[in-house]
Design a protein around this motif. Sequence first.
Motif, short mmCIF file in Angstrom:
data_model
loop_
_atom_site.label_atom_id
_atom_site.label_comp_id
_atom_site.label_asym_id
_atom_site.label_seq_id
_atom_site.Cartn_x
_atom_site.Cartn_y
_atom_site.Cartn_z
N ASN A 1 0.83 -1.21 0.00
CA ASN A 1 0.00 0.00 0.00
C ASN A 1 0.86 1.26 0.00
OD1 ASN A 1 -2.54 -1.26 0.10
ND2 ASN A 1 -2.30 -1.67 2.27
N HIS A 2 2.10 1.15 -0.43
CA HIS A 2 3.01 2.30 -0.38
C HIS A 2 2.73 3.26 -1.55
CE1 HIS A 2 5.41 0.30 -3.53
NE2 HIS A 2 5.17 -0.80 -2.84
N PRO A 3 3.17 4.52 -1.44
CA PRO A 3 2.85 5.53 -2.46
C PRO A 3 3.31 5.16 -3.86
CG PRO A 3 3.69 6.58 -0.47
CD PRO A 3 3.87 5.10 -0.28
N LEU A 4 4.46 4.50 -4.00
CA LEU A 4 4.99 4.20 -5.33
C LEU A 4 4.04 3.32 -6.13
CD1 LEU A 4 7.23 4.36 -7.42
CD2 LEU A 4 8.36 2.44 -6.27
N ILE A 5 3.52 2.26 -5.50
CA ILE A 5 2.63 1.36 -6.23
C ILE A 5 1.27 2.03 -6.49
CG2 ILE A 5 1.64 0.20 -4.21
CD1 ILE A 5 1.74 -2.41 -5.82
N ILE A 6 0.84 2.91 -5.59
CA ILE A 6 -0.42 3.62 -5.80
C ILE A 6 -0.29 4.57 -7.00
CG2 ILE A 6 -2.02 5.29 -4.80
CD1 ILE A 6 -1.35 4.09 -2.05
N ILE A 7 0.83 5.30 -7.06
CA ILE A 7 1.05 6.23 -8.18
C ILE A 7 1.18 5.47 -9.50
CG2 ILE A 7 2.68 7.88 -9.17
CD1 ILE A 7 3.33 8.74 -6.29
N THR A 8 1.93 4.36 -9.47
CA THR A 8 2.12 3.58 -10.69
C THR A 8 0.81 2.98 -11.16
OG1 THR A 8 4.37 3.02 -9.94
CG2 THR A 8 3.45 1.70 -11.73
N THR A 9 0.00 2.51 -10.24
CA THR A 9 -1.30 1.95 -10.60
C THR A 9 -2.21 3.02 -11.19
OG1 THR A 9 -1.08 0.34 -8.79
CG2 THR A 9 -3.26 0.62 -9.75
N ALA A 10 -2.18 4.21 -10.59
CA ALA A 10 -2.99 5.32 -11.11
C ALA A 10 -2.55 5.69 -12.52
CB ALA A 10 -2.89 6.52 -10.18
#
Length: 242
Positions: A199-208
């Motif tokens: 749930n870290h920011p990097l995977i959230i940004i990449t998913t977005a």
Amino acid sequence: MNVLKLSTQLHKWIALVVGLQVLFWVGGGLVMTAIPIETVRGEHRAAELKPNPLALGRLPALGEIARRAGVAPVQAELHTTPRGPAWTLKPASGEPIIVSALTGRPFGPLSAADASAFAKRAYRGTAEVSGVALLPEAPQETGRTGPLWRVDFADREKTSFYLSPATAEVVTRRSGVWRLFDFFWRLHVMDWNDGEDFNHPLIIITTALTLSIVISGFILLWIRLARDVKVFKASRRAVRPE
């Protein structure tokens, strides 16, 4: 630059940025779905061992065990182990203490020969032991802390059994299959430290960003199809006889 050209350029650049991670997601998903989770956990290498029945009438009472161990437990668990019945005593603060349910004292040191013998008893297969080592600190792959015995087997998966130095219980199993799975799992969740945080920011940004590629791709496809249909209709009208 028109809107279509600008949208196309943005789509391409964003896809270039996240494309490698999308490849990791798809490739990792393929690996993780193709390998049975039972194989990853090494369950096919675990022998079915029937625990010895506990002769409760022959065991000292818990109060006596706690007194001998010098512990005032707030929680206690009696269980069988390869080295005999044991109590796990959890004090109000500090780490749990494991003692023999017969003596109330910690079990004696476990030798390499004993660790190898207990591991072979718990192992399903014909492979021989290829290495035995007492590790002062559990490796990260075990998810444990403290010392552990590691017993390696010369099978095709390069299976390793990790044993408790106190009770000789197999606390976890690892193999080349597990390590391959773990490698792709870390790529999948983009956590290269321990693979625990997804749930870290990097995977959230990449998913977005990936979602934006999919949405913009559908929009661009719709625009191109609409334009192609318009061109096709215009060409049909141009060749229609008078």
